[in-house]
Design a protein around this motif. Structure first.
Motif, mmCIF file in Angstrom:
data_model
loop_
_atom_site.group_PDB
_atom_site.id
_atom_site.type_symbol
_atom_site.label_atom_id
_atom_site.label_comp_id
_atom_site.label_asym_id
_atom_site.label_seq_id
_atom_site.Cartn_x
_atom_site.Cartn_y
_atom_site.Cartn_z
ATOM 1 N N ALA A 173 47.050 48.249 33.494
ATOM 2 C CA ALA A 173 47.070 49.229 32.405
ATOM 3 C C ALA A 173 45.797 49.150 31.562
ATOM 4 O O ALA A 173 45.387 50.140 30.957
ATOM 5 C CB ALA A 173 48.296 49.005 31.525
ATOM 6 N N GLN A 174 45.169 47.979 31.542
ATOM 7 C CA GLN A 174 43.923 47.786 30.795
ATOM 8 C C GLN A 174 42.698 47.971 31.691
ATOM 9 O O GLN A 174 41.579 47.708 31.269
ATOM 10 C CB GLN A 174 43.906 46.390 30.171
ATOM 11 C CG GLN A 174 44.988 46.186 29.117
ATOM 12 C CD GLN A 174 45.021 44.768 28.593
ATOM 13 O OE1 GLN A 174 44.933 43.808 29.347
ATOM 14 N NE2 GLN A 174 45.148 44.633 27.287
ATOM 15 N N ASN A 175 42.964 48.396 32.947
ATOM 16 C CA ASN A 175 41.901 48.636 33.915
ATOM 17 C C ASN A 175 41.156 47.358 34.312
ATOM 18 O O ASN A 175 39.993 47.399 34.715
ATOM 19 C CB ASN A 175 40.899 49.677 33.391
ATOM 20 C CG ASN A 175 40.166 50.372 34.519
ATOM 21 O OD1 ASN A 175 40.717 50.561 35.613
ATOM 22 N ND2 ASN A 175 38.928 50.738 34.296
ATOM 23 N N ASN A 176 41.841 46.219 34.189
ATOM 24 C CA ASN A 176 41.274 44.942 34.633
ATOM 25 C C ASN A 176 41.671 44.696 36.087
ATOM 26 O O ASN A 176 42.513 43.848 36.390
ATOM 27 C CB ASN A 176 41.772 43.791 33.747
ATOM 28 C CG ASN A 176 41.362 43.951 32.307
ATOM 29 O OD1 ASN A 176 40.321 44.529 32.018
ATOM 30 N ND2 ASN A 176 42.178 43.448 31.392
ATOM 31 N N LEU A 177 41.088 45.456 36.992
ATOM 32 C CA LEU A 177 41.505 45.416 38.389
ATOM 33 C C LEU A 177 41.261 44.054 39.028
ATOM 34 O O LEU A 177 42.101 43.551 39.781
ATOM 35 C CB LEU A 177 40.777 46.503 39.182
ATOM 36 C CG LEU A 177 41.031 47.947 38.749
ATOM 37 C CD1 LEU A 177 40.305 48.913 39.667
ATOM 38 C CD2 LEU A 177 42.521 48.256 38.733
ATOM 39 N N SER A 178 40.121 43.446 38.761
ATOM 40 C CA SER A 178 39.811 42.161 39.381
ATOM 41 C C SER A 178 40.763 41.068 38.913
ATOM 42 O O SER A 178 41.201 40.222 39.700
ATOM 43 C CB SER A 178 38.362 41.756 39.083
ATOM 44 O OG SER A 178 38.146 41.647 37.687
ATOM 45 N N GLU A 179 41.110 41.087 37.629
ATOM 46 C CA GLU A 179 42.028 40.077 37.097
ATOM 47 C C GLU A 179 43.438 40.285 37.647
ATOM 48 O O GLU A 179 44.127 39.321 37.986
ATOM 49 C CB GLU A 179 42.046 40.133 35.567
ATOM 50 C CG GLU A 179 42.892 39.064 34.907
ATOM 51 C CD GLU A 179 42.395 37.638 35.116
ATOM 52 O OE1 GLU A 179 43.113 36.705 34.717
ATOM 53 O OE2 GLU A 179 41.296 37.454 35.686
ATOM 54 N N SER A 180 43.874 41.532 37.750
ATOM 55 C CA SER A 180 45.202 41.797 38.305
ATOM 56 C C SER A 180 45.267 41.344 39.762
ATOM 57 O O SER A 180 46.260 40.764 40.199
ATOM 58 C CB SER A 180 45.551 43.280 38.192
ATOM 59 O OG SER A 180 44.651 44.070 38.939
ATOM 60 N N GLU A 181 44.192 41.575 40.507
ATOM 61 C CA GLU A 181 44.142 41.142 41.911
ATOM 62 C C GLU A 181 44.145 39.625 42.009
ATOM 63 O O GLU A 181 44.827 39.051 42.870
ATOM 64 C CB GLU A 181 42.889 41.710 42.585
ATOM 65 C CG GLU A 181 42.756 41.369 44.057
ATOM 66 C CD GLU A 181 43.771 42.079 44.932
ATOM 67 O OE1 GLU A 181 44.433 41.389 45.739
ATOM 68 O OE2 GLU A 181 43.913 43.305 44.804
ATOM 69 N N ARG A 182 43.410 38.952 41.136
ATOM 70 C CA ARG A 182 43.343 37.485 41.162
ATOM 71 C C ARG A 182 44.717 36.874 40.907
ATOM 72 O O ARG A 182 45.167 35.977 41.632
ATOM 73 C CB ARG A 182 42.358 36.985 40.105
ATOM 74 C CG ARG A 182 42.154 35.473 40.111
ATOM 75 C CD ARG A 182 41.368 34.994 38.906
ATOM 76 N NE ARG A 182 42.113 35.166 37.662
ATOM 77 C CZ ARG A 182 43.100 34.339 37.266
ATOM 78 N NH1 ARG A 182 43.468 33.312 38.030
ATOM 79 N NH2 ARG A 182 43.724 34.549 36.135
#
Length: 211
Positions: free
Chosen positions: A18-27
């Motif tokens: 939702a915060q557009n933190n794609l790399s963190e969500s994937e990690r």
């Protein structure tokens, strides 16, 4: 690792999305996946695979999202008491595929899930699935039905000032809300919902091969 921990972990992933933190969500997702692999839980693996489809949709990779949801119908339809229901992602992916066969399947599944949510008195997931049902009508150019359906969701969600019920449906819901506000009524709550969507979202598009 129990169902509560799994759902909390998925919630954390979705918060980063939702915060557009794609790399963190994937990690975070990969850490959860590794832990579940050690526990050898088939059910949790399926739930995680479908939740992973949300990440792929955010990355505009519909092909991988489609592959991730293929097994979701095998999940027992137990009470939707948790934050995340993989069935929601399944219907959402089918809608964004956009072809007649996918929309027909989405319609059939949504009817089933809506009936179940109502039978179990789950107001939140009733709103979530009815919001997706509104999108199905909209994508099928059944605008009167789409407006009637989304109006019902708006009236229910407005009581609790809910936003994610609409945002989680993706950019097509923004299109529907704009058309609704233009054609039916200008509502300040609907205007706030429209403004809550990203200004320049990556539209989820499928190539002919993916379709």
């Amino acid at each position: 690792i129990g169902v509560i921990n799994i759902m909390n972990s998925i919630t954390l992933v979705l918060l980063h999305l939702a915060q557009n933190n794609l790399s963190e969500s994937e990690r975070i997702f990969q850490e959860i996946k590794l832990e579940i692999k050690r526990k050898r839980s088939h059910l949790f693996n399926i739930i995680l695979d479908v939740a992973h489809a949300e990440i792929y949709l955010s990355k505009n990779d519909a092909d991988k999202a489609i592959r991730k949801v293929l097994e979701v119908e095998q999940i027992p339809l137990t009470p939707l008491s948790n934050f995340y229901a993989p069935q929601f992602t399944l219907v959402k992916v089918l809608i964004y595929m956009g072809d007649a066969s996918s929309l027909e399947k989405a319609t059939r599944l949504t009817k089933k899930y809506l009936e179940f949510a109502r039978k179990t008195h789950n107001k939140l997931f009733e709103m979530r699935f009815q919001a997706l049902q509104s999108l199905q009508y909209f994508c099928a150019a059944e605008y009167a039905a789409a407006f009637t359906s989304v109006q019902e969701v708006i009236l229910k969600a407005k009581v609790y000032n809910l936003v994610r019920v609409f945002l989680d449906c993706g950019p097509k819901m923004k299109e529907l809300l704009i058309r609704y506000n233009e054609c039916i009524t200008s509502d300040s709550y609907v205007h706030e919902l429209i403004q809550a969507f990203p200004l320049n979202p990556n539209e989820i598009e499928l190539s002919s091969r993916e379709k």
